[in-house]
Design a protein around this motif. Structure first.
Motif, mmCIF file in Angstrom:
data_model
loop_
_atom_site.group_PDB
_atom_site.id
_atom_site.type_symbol
_atom_site.label_atom_id
_atom_site.label_comp_id
_atom_site.label_asym_id
_atom_site.label_seq_id
_atom_site.Cartn_x
_atom_site.Cartn_y
_atom_site.Cartn_z
ATOM 1 N N GLN A 224 -5.534 2.987 -11.246
ATOM 2 C CA GLN A 224 -4.947 4.266 -10.619
ATOM 3 C C GLN A 224 -5.994 4.857 -9.640
ATOM 4 O O GLN A 224 -7.041 5.198 -10.248
ATOM 5 N N GLY A 225 -5.609 5.034 -8.537
ATOM 6 C CA GLY A 225 -6.098 5.732 -7.547
ATOM 7 C C GLY A 225 -7.333 4.939 -6.684
ATOM 8 O O GLY A 225 -8.025 5.305 -5.743
ATOM 9 N N GLN A 226 -7.569 3.565 -6.935
ATOM 10 C CA GLN A 226 -8.579 2.741 -6.515
ATOM 11 C C GLN A 226 -7.958 2.199 -5.196
ATOM 12 O O GLN A 226 -6.406 2.066 -5.061
ATOM 13 N N TYR A 230 -6.765 -4.844 0.638
ATOM 14 C CA TYR A 230 -6.249 -4.552 2.119
ATOM 15 C C TYR A 230 -5.541 -3.637 2.527
ATOM 16 O O TYR A 230 -4.476 -3.246 1.593
ATOM 17 N N ASP A 231 -5.834 -2.549 3.376
ATOM 18 C CA ASP A 231 -5.090 -1.192 3.529
ATOM 19 C C ASP A 231 -3.941 -1.130 3.399
ATOM 20 O O ASP A 231 -3.292 -1.844 4.419
ATOM 21 N N VAL A 232 -2.887 -0.443 2.561
ATOM 22 C CA VAL A 232 -1.585 -0.112 2.763
ATOM 23 C C VAL A 232 -1.404 1.297 3.324
ATOM 24 O O VAL A 232 -2.033 2.216 2.405
ATOM 25 N N TYR A 233 -0.779 1.485 4.431
ATOM 26 C CA TYR A 233 -0.716 2.951 4.924
ATOM 27 C C TYR A 233 0.756 3.386 4.981
ATOM 28 O O TYR A 233 1.747 2.730 5.084
ATOM 29 N N LEU A 242 -2.783 4.092 -2.542
ATOM 30 C CA LEU A 242 -3.613 3.448 -3.639
ATOM 31 C C LEU A 242 -2.816 2.926 -4.665
ATOM 32 O O LEU A 242 -1.748 3.233 -4.764
ATOM 33 N N HIS A 243 -3.595 2.062 -5.406
ATOM 34 C CA HIS A 243 -3.128 1.353 -6.397
ATOM 35 C C HIS A 243 -2.447 2.468 -7.561
ATOM 36 O O HIS A 243 -3.252 3.666 -7.673
ATOM 37 N N ASP A 244 -1.374 2.174 -8.230
ATOM 38 C CA ASP A 244 -0.838 3.123 -9.254
ATOM 39 C C ASP A 244 -1.230 2.547 -10.672
ATOM 40 O O ASP A 244 -0.726 3.132 -11.433
ATOM 41 N N GLY A 245 -1.979 1.426 -10.657
ATOM 42 C CA GLY A 245 -2.466 1.096 -12.109
ATOM 43 C C GLY A 245 -1.314 0.248 -12.811
ATOM 44 O O GLY A 245 -1.704 -0.148 -13.766
ATOM 45 N N VAL A 246 -0.294 -0.172 -11.938
ATOM 46 C CA VAL A 246 0.821 -0.852 -12.676
ATOM 47 C C VAL A 246 1.376 -1.953 -11.717
ATOM 48 O O VAL A 246 1.296 -3.142 -12.270
#
Length: 310
Positions: A224-226, A230-233, A242-246
């Motif tokens: 999470q937070g990474q 490829y950028d998602v805006y 950012l990634h949610d870890g799930v």
């Protein structure tokens, strides 16, 4: 009947126990070929075989190049000097000075006391440490060197989750797959495969996840937070997502980038941007995906390791 490597034949040289790929500049007088000149001016010329085996002739070429630089180094249309990490890098902007030299004096000749040595046109150099290759030396009469085909094509990549929580993989190339005529099946040798696992520090107790072929879908979950590969805006919030870890980022699997460093090549599903090499070892999770005939995405489960298949 598959092509397993590119068709260009390369030679190699062993230098202090390391095999280097040998390439050549076909014409050192080519007005647009700047490699030799820039390597000389930036002190990167020890990779040229002539500098080791015929230093007197190479010194003639060095002198010509360096004399031209001293004459025209203040001409911005000929040379540009930039600083990179406290080091000056010289870039040739104008025409290759060896082109002009040949027009005025003829070709440079191999050093000899009488000055009538053979003309120098090509220049061999050590281009890189030898990587994945197919050794075809047995087809040639060679001494102390290999004759190889490079860029061996990848058949598939097998992913494992290891006891230390990291993900590692085994790369299988077309050259590693043989055909069993009796059974009518393709076979990957078990002993060879186990040896490759050992090289990658994959234990027999580590979990096999799945095999990936080119352009199949790989889902990567990061902590999470990474940031995404490829950028998602988020245009509404005006910030990067950012990634949610799930939830996984779904990417197209290209091929192995660097087998020794556990790096793979990935690119996005819907935009063919420049392919990027990505380290996969420390991901939180990786999963294999596919789409059905309607285009619906689903996770591929219950993968089995296959070392014999049709």
């Amino acid at each position: 009947n598959r092509q397993i490597a590119n068709e260009t034949i390369y030679s190699t040289r062993n230098v202090d126990g390391t095999d280097y790929l040998i390439e050549r500049i076909p014409n050192i007088y080519d007005s647009k070929d700047k490699r030799l000149v820039e390597d000389i001016l930036n002190g990167n010329d020890t990779k040229y075989l002539m500098s080791k085996h015929d230093p007197q002739t190479f010194d003639l070429i060095r002198d010509i190049v360096k004399y031209h630089y001293e004459q025209f180094k203040s001409d911005s249309k000929m040379y540009k000097v930039t600083k990179k990490k406290d080091k000056e890098i010289i870039t040739l902007v104008g025409e290759n000075p060896l082109t002009k030299y040949k027009e005025e004096n003829g070709s440079i000749r191999k050093y000899s006391k009488k000055g009538n040595g053979p003309e120098i046109v090509t220049m061999k150099f050590e281009s890189e440490v030898l990587g994945n290759h197919l050794d075809i030396s047995s087809n040639y009469h060679t001494n102390n060197k290999k004759v190889i085909l490079k860029q061996i094509k990848t058949y598939r990549t097998d992913f494992y989750k290891c006891a230390d929580g990291k993900f590692r993989f085994v790369t299988i190339y077309f050259k590693d797959v043989s055909f069993n005529r009796t059974k009518g099946t393709y076979v990957i040798d078990r002993k060879w495969y186990d040896g490759e696992k050992e090289k990658k520090r994959i234990k027999s107790t580590d979990k096999f996840l799945f095999s990936m072929h080119r352009d199949e879908l790989l889902g990567v979950v990061k902590e999470q937070g990474q940031p995404y590969f490829y950028d998602v805006y988020d245009e509404v919030a005006d910030k990067k997502i950012l990634h949610d870890g799930v939830n996984p980022e779904i990417l197209l699997f290209a091929l192995t980038g660097d087998d020794k460093k556990n790096v793979i090549n990935l690119y996005p599903m819907f935009a063919y941007k420049k392919r990027q090499q990505k380290v996969i070892t420390t991901a939180k999770d990786i999963r294999k995906y596919a789409t059905d005939v309607l285009g619906n995405l689903y996770e591929v489960k219950d993968n089995k390791l296959k070392l014999e298949f049709k």
